[in-house]
Design an enzyme around this catalytic site. Structure first.
Site, PDB file in Angstrom:
ATOM      1  N   ASP A  11      -8.343   3.106   5.698  1.00 37.93           N
ATOM      2  CA  ASP A  11      -7.868   2.952   4.326  1.00 37.93           C
ATOM      3  C   ASP A  11      -7.309   4.294   3.877  1.00 37.93           C
ATOM      4  O   ASP A  11      -8.007   5.316   3.958  1.00 37.93           O
ATOM      5  CB  ASP A  11      -9.008   2.541   3.397  1.00 37.93           C
ATOM      6  CG  ASP A  11      -9.404   1.095   3.578  1.00 37.93           C
ATOM      7  OD1 ASP A  11      -8.575   0.300   4.047  1.00 37.93           O
ATOM      8  OD2 ASP A  11     -10.558   0.753   3.262  1.00 37.93           O
ATOM      9  N   ASP A 130      -8.057 -10.673   0.563  1.00 29.94           N
ATOM     10  CA  ASP A 130      -9.266 -10.149  -0.051  1.00 29.94           C
ATOM     11  C   ASP A 130      -9.909 -11.280  -0.834  1.00 29.94           C
ATOM     12  O   ASP A 130      -9.311 -11.809  -1.779  1.00 29.94           O
ATOM     13  CB  ASP A 130      -8.954  -8.984  -0.992  1.00 29.94           C
ATOM     14  CG  ASP A 130      -8.264  -7.837  -0.282  1.00 29.94           C
ATOM     15  OD1 ASP A 130      -8.535  -7.639   0.925  1.00 29.94           O
ATOM     16  OD2 ASP A 130      -7.450  -7.136  -0.918  1.00 29.94           O
TER      17      ASP A 130
END
Length: 254
Positions: A11, A130
């Protein structure tokens, strides 16, 4: 039978690798280019690189950083974050990535999946999803945008099936509830999506021990497991994880 894959996620925020818990409280943990090179040396099967703030800020992917990572690794490399057009997809592939992950922008413009698959091939188009538990949704899980910040009216199972019908060749399934907790993957969600689609599903969120990976690759029916915290912490290496999975009878790549 196809061997299961181990994938490491980097990330990235403002050009640095970061890690949080449940998509919050992110901390700087290193240089993404150096980390990618180290994980490649360790034998990871693939890398996923997410610019976690790109969509929320309306920014484009950082092409020079993508190119720098691509020069260090010779394995499949997927990039996500801020990809809104065919030109964005083309630029990322030209920078050296093999795949792009479409998440928030795909929900806003599902035709981007179809266009991308037609021009670049299904194998290049990954749906990043997500999802978090929500009993109000038919499947029990709701889709979120912008790194878990914005709720949608999309049901996780229905969106996965629609995205695959449009041309997504793979799904990275991120459990917001399990993200960064290292308490195990969201087994119910992973199994449900794996059984609902005919493309590979990569389980993401919650991996903390090799046992967690064995569970999700077995009972959870995932085709691959995405990990981050357990290797970023230095507690495990790719080699030690693969060795433990082999001992448990999980067929993984050498």
């Amino acid at each position: 039978m196809l061997k299961k894959r181990i994938i490491i996620c980097l990330d990235v925020k403002d050009g640095r690798t970061t890690k949080g818990v449940k998509f919050k409280d992110n901390k700087d943990i290193g240089d993404p280019v150096e980390m990618a090179a180290e994980y490649y040396r360790q034998g990871v099967d693939e890398l996923v690189f997410y610019d976690i703030m790109a969509s929320a800020r309306g920014k484009k992917p950082i092409l020079d950083l993508i190119a720098a990572v691509a020069r260090q690794v010779f394995i499949p490399f997927c990039v996500g974050g801020g990809i809104a057009t065919l030109d964005d997809i083309r630029a990322i592939i030209m920078a050296g990535a093999e795949k792009v992950s479409l998440n928030s922008q795909a929900v806003k413009n599902p035709d981007l999946i179809r266009q991308g698959a037609r021009v670049f091939g299904n194998q290049c188009i990954v749906l990043g999803m997500d999802a978090a538990r929500d009993e109000a949704m038919p499947s029990g899980y709701r889709v979120y945008l912008n790194g878990g910040r914005v709720a949608t009216d999309r049901d996780a199972r229905e969106w996965a099936q629609e995205a695959v019908s449009l041309g997504a060749g793979e799904i990275v399934l991120n459990s917001i509830d399990a993200d960064g907790t290292r308490n195990g993957y969201e087994m119910k969600l992973t199994r449900m999506i794996s059984e609902a689609v005919e493309v590979p599903v990569i389980a993401s969120g919650g991996g903390g021990t090799p046992d967690h990976l064995a569970d999700v690759l077995g009972e959870g029916k995932a085709d691959a497991a995405l990990i981050a915290s357990m290797v970023h912490s230095g507690e495990y290496t790719v080699g030690s994880i693969k060795a433990a999975l082999k001992e448990k009878g999980i067929a993984v790549r050498d």
